[in-house]
Design an enzyme around this catalytic site. Structure first.
Site, PDB file in Angstrom:
ATOM      1  N   LYS A 117       0.844  -1.207   0.000  1.00 34.94           N
ATOM      2  CA  LYS A 117       0.000   0.000   0.000  1.00 34.94           C
ATOM      3  C   LYS A 117       0.874   1.251   0.000  1.00 34.94           C
ATOM      4  O   LYS A 117       0.592   2.222  -0.718  1.00 34.94           O
ATOM      5  CB  LYS A 117      -0.929  -0.005   1.224  1.00 34.94           C
ATOM      6  CG  LYS A 117      -2.050  -1.027   1.119  1.00 34.94           C
ATOM      7  CD  LYS A 117      -2.778  -1.256   2.438  1.00 34.94           C
ATOM      8  CE  LYS A 117      -3.750  -2.433   2.271  1.00 34.94           C
ATOM      9  NZ  LYS A 117      -4.416  -2.823   3.521  1.00 34.94           N
TER      10      LYS A 117
ATOM     11  N   GLN B  65      -4.639  -1.017   9.702  1.00 37.27           N
ATOM     12  CA  GLN B  65      -4.468  -2.383   9.187  1.00 37.27           C
ATOM     13  C   GLN B  65      -5.053  -3.381  10.187  1.00 37.27           C
ATOM     14  O   GLN B  65      -4.679  -3.386  11.360  1.00 37.27           O
ATOM     15  CB  GLN B  65      -2.972  -2.663   8.940  1.00 37.27           C
ATOM     16  CG  GLN B  65      -2.686  -4.004   8.309  1.00 37.27           C
ATOM     17  CD  GLN B  65      -3.226  -4.142   6.878  1.00 37.27           C
ATOM     18  OE1 GLN B  65      -3.191  -3.194   6.095  1.00 37.27           O
ATOM     19  NE2 GLN B  65      -3.742  -5.305   6.555  1.00 37.27           N
TER      20      GLN B  65
ATOM     21  N   ASP C  12     -10.782   3.280   3.899  1.00 34.17           N
ATOM     22  CA  ASP C  12     -11.147   1.873   3.798  1.00 34.17           C
ATOM     23  C   ASP C  12     -12.674   1.721   3.748  1.00 34.17           C
ATOM     24  O   ASP C  12     -13.173   0.624   3.512  1.00 34.17           O
ATOM     25  CB  ASP C  12     -10.612   1.115   5.026  1.00 34.17           C
ATOM     26  CG  ASP C  12      -9.634   0.019   4.653  1.00 34.17           C
ATOM     27  OD1 ASP C  12      -9.471  -0.232   3.438  1.00 34.17           O
ATOM     28  OD2 ASP C  12      -9.058  -0.583   5.570  1.00 34.17           O
TER      29      ASP C  12
END
Ligand code: NAD
Length: 286
Positions: A54, A98, A121
């Site tokens: 990422k 994460q 997200d």
């Protein structure tokens, strides 16, 4: 006849290139390059790989990498304070926590501290609610990547029979809502669906996110249908998905694993970060 392969790697590259152009335009128009704050707590090797990918994609698109790492024994207050600091920092356009976090931490309480407009997200309750109501918001990356695959490969959704296998908050549920938003007739299957094969066979568009290798075989597929395999499993022979390879003899179009949905997820993270940066800087949508 073998199914046409939907090349997620190539499509993801197109999205990443578009994002890089968008970043350059934003900066040329007097804005600031988007900043992505990935947050890793602990040293889980798989999470480290995801985060590294990422961060690389973020800098390759011209964005600023604002990665944060906390030790695995960080307590809830420390993690919460970090997210609060990122939430208040104008250099941060997007925050990505994460998952999974170490077991002693409460991930939902941490996610809840991410402001909806930095939630790249698309996992906060606020963004899930906006999606449920069909209002603009940041959408979860994996299902929105699948929508881009449909659009870039000419898959007709309006009025189509769409079946989604799996109802997770991360993939299945938002996938079904995005398909509904585009006027597909959507059926959502899960572990207690009575006759999975019978329901799946109705699908002109079948999206599988169950997390079970090879769950979907040729008997589950409507001849000529489009099949999207979200599953990822590391097996002795390499990576595989939830869809058996024999499906390629029945389906009209199929995503491979690897090289299908996976690359789209990171591309959509970048797209969300650019969207967030534009909104936060009052530069609107392109
Ligand atoms: P999850 O475990 O949270 O959810 C699985 C869902 O599948 C559940 O809703 C469950 O009801 C359903 N299910 C389980 N067994 C079933 C069965 N026999 N029949 C029908 N439905 C069944 O998983 P998730 O987070 O949604 O992920 C699903 C898969 O997608 C995993 O393999 C994961 O690794 C993969 N994934 C890939 C990406 C990507 O970028 N490609 C992103 C997220 C998840």
């Amino acid at each position: 006849m073998s199914a046409e392969i939907i090349d997620g790697k190539a499509t993801a590259k197109l999205v990443r290139d578009d994002v890089a152009d968008g970043v350059a335009e934003l900066v040329a128009a007097g804005g600031t390059a988007p900043g992505l704050a990935t947050v890793l707590i602990g040293d889980d090797p798989a999470s480290e790989v995801y985060i590294r990918n990422k961060r690389r994609a973020c800098t390759a698109a011209g964005m600023t990498d604002l990665h944060q790492h906390l030790p695995g024994d960080a307590d809830q207050e420390t993690a919460a304070a970090l997210i609060d600091r990122l939430a208040a920092d104008p250099a941060v356009s997007g925050i990505l926590l994460q998952l999974p976090v170490p077991v002693h931490l409460d991930p939902d309480a941490l996610l809840a501290r991410i402001p909806a407009d930095k939630d790249v997200d698309g996992l906060t309750t606020a963004n899930a609610g906006l999606l449920a109501q069909g209002r603009p918001g940041l959408r979860p990356c994996t299902p929105s990547g699948v929508m881009v695959l449909f659009d870039r490969h000419g898959v007709e959704l309006e009025g189509a029979e769409a079946v989604v296998v799996g109802r997770s908050v991360l993939v299945g549920k938002p996938m079904a809502q995005l398909l509904l938003e585009r006027n597909a007739t959507v059926t959502l299957c899960h572990s207690r669906t009575r006759d999975l094969a019978e329901v799946c066979r109705r699908a002109e568009v079948l999206v599988v996110a169950a997390g079970i290798p090879g769950l979907i075989g040729p008997d589950h597929v409507r001849p000529g249908g489009t099949v999207i395999d979200v599953g990822i499993h590391r097996e002795a022979g390499g990576l595989c998905g939830d869809v058996d390879s024999a499906v390629s003899e029945v389906a009209g179009r199929l995503t491979p694993v690897p090289g299908g949905v996976g690359p789209m997820t990171i591309a959509m993270l970048l797209a969300n970060t650019l969207t967030a940066a534009r909104r936060l800087q009052g530069m609107g949508e392109r």
